[in-house]
Write an enzyme that holds these catalytic residues in place. Structure first.
Site, mmCIF file in Angstrom:
data_model
loop_
_atom_site.group_PDB
_atom_site.id
_atom_site.type_symbol
_atom_site.label_atom_id
_atom_site.label_comp_id
_atom_site.label_asym_id
_atom_site.label_seq_id
_atom_site.Cartn_x
_atom_site.Cartn_y
_atom_site.Cartn_z
ATOM 1 N N ILE A 32 0.644 -1.266 0.290
ATOM 2 C CA ILE A 32 -0.111 0.306 -0.073
ATOM 3 C C ILE A 32 0.810 1.583 0.015
ATOM 4 O O ILE A 32 0.346 2.469 -0.598
ATOM 5 C CB ILE A 32 -1.168 -0.253 1.701
ATOM 6 C CG1 ILE A 32 -2.324 0.628 1.047
ATOM 7 C CG2 ILE A 32 -0.264 0.252 2.829
ATOM 8 C CD1 ILE A 32 -3.077 0.300 1.992
ATOM 9 N N HIS A 101 6.169 -12.369 6.160
ATOM 10 C CA HIS A 101 5.835 -11.896 4.924
ATOM 11 C C HIS A 101 7.420 -11.549 5.241
ATOM 12 O O HIS A 101 8.039 -11.423 5.396
ATOM 13 C CB HIS A 101 5.128 -10.061 4.969
ATOM 14 C CG HIS A 101 5.355 -9.280 5.947
ATOM 15 N ND1 HIS A 101 4.801 -9.173 7.454
ATOM 16 C CD2 HIS A 101 6.762 -8.028 5.571
ATOM 17 C CE1 HIS A 101 5.459 -8.280 8.002
ATOM 18 N NE2 HIS A 101 6.353 -7.296 6.790
ATOM 19 N N HIS A 103 9.285 -8.870 1.866
ATOM 20 C CA HIS A 103 9.275 -8.002 0.727
ATOM 21 C C HIS A 103 9.772 -8.438 -0.489
ATOM 22 O O HIS A 103 10.803 -8.936 -0.797
ATOM 23 C CB HIS A 103 9.581 -6.625 1.301
ATOM 24 C CG HIS A 103 9.132 -5.739 2.262
ATOM 25 N ND1 HIS A 103 8.105 -4.922 2.191
ATOM 26 C CD2 HIS A 103 8.786 -5.896 3.624
ATOM 27 C CE1 HIS A 103 7.808 -5.255 3.418
ATOM 28 N NE2 HIS A 103 8.483 -6.108 4.458
HETATM 29 P P1 5GP Z 1 7.136 -4.412 7.697
HETATM 30 O O1 5GP Z 1 7.054 -3.286 7.978
HETATM 31 O O2 5GP Z 1 6.020 -5.328 8.994
HETATM 32 O O3 5GP Z 1 8.236 -4.727 7.349
HETATM 33 O O4 5GP Z 1 5.728 -4.883 5.832
HETATM 34 C C1 5GP Z 1 4.645 -4.310 6.472
HETATM 35 C C2 5GP Z 1 4.891 -3.952 5.333
HETATM 36 O O5 5GP Z 1 3.010 -4.004 5.081
HETATM 37 C C3 5GP Z 1 4.526 -2.260 4.933
HETATM 38 O O6 5GP Z 1 5.190 -1.901 3.774
HETATM 39 C C4 5GP Z 1 3.390 -2.109 4.235
HETATM 40 O O7 5GP Z 1 3.106 -0.778 3.611
HETATM 41 C C5 5GP Z 1 2.096 -2.867 3.755
HETATM 42 N N1 5GP Z 1 0.780 -3.299 4.316
HETATM 43 C C6 5GP Z 1 0.482 -2.838 5.500
HETATM 44 N N2 5GP Z 1 -1.062 -2.927 5.629
HETATM 45 C C7 5GP Z 1 -1.306 -3.180 4.635
HETATM 46 C C8 5GP Z 1 -2.681 -2.980 3.388
HETATM 47 O O8 5GP Z 1 -3.367 -3.086 4.394
HETATM 48 N N3 5GP Z 1 -2.689 -3.483 2.522
HETATM 49 C C9 5GP Z 1 -1.375 -3.362 2.198
HETATM 50 N N4 5GP Z 1 -1.392 -3.700 0.581
HETATM 51 N N5 5GP Z 1 0.226 -2.988 2.428
HETATM 52 C C10 5GP Z 1 0.002 -2.850 3.502
#
Ligand code: 5GP
Ligand code: ZN
Length: 115
Positions: A32, A101, A103
């Protein structure tokens, strides 16, 4: 399925997202808040909070995630130029969603080391 987990809700379609790939084990969707021209988030359908919660039962799943990521990189035309696969863990790793997850980032030259 964990209550109040945004990625479980995305996997179950309770929350809409731009899904680019799905099979029995995983879902991949566009981030997002993209940090690169290609920024896909790849998750297992199973709720696993962090990489620290993986067990030997998940070995096939983790291997599958890498294979799907490689396949997506080809589909997104970033395979040859290169890309990055990132899994953040806990506070210092910058994890913000506690559902495992990966990336997939690419489409520009990425700097190293990360911030
Ligand atoms: P982290 O910071 O945990 O490694 O990555 C989480 C990722 O999920 C972030 O890059 C954030 O932008 C993405 N993200 C969080 N909430 C949502 C959502 O509701 N939809 C989408 N498509 N991405 C999300
Ligand atoms: Zn979850």
């Amino acid at each position: 399925m964990a209550e109040d987990c945004i990625f479980c809700k995305i996997a179950s379609k309770e929350v809409p997202s731009s899904i680019v790939y799905e099979d029995d084990l995983v879902v991949a969707f566009n981030d997002i808040d993209p940090q690169a021209p290609v920024h896909i988030v790849l998750i297992p359908k199973k709720h696993i909070p962090t990489v620290l919660n993986l067990t030997h039962e998940d070995q096939k799943l983790v291997g599958h995630m890498f294979l799907v990521a490689a396949s997506l990189s080809r589909e997104q035309q970033i395979a040859q130029d290169g890309f990055r696969l990132v899994t953040n863990c806990n506070r210092d790793g910058g994890q913000s969603v506690y559902h495992l997850h990966m990336h997939l980032l690419g489409g520009r030259s990425l700097t190293w080391p990360p911030g």
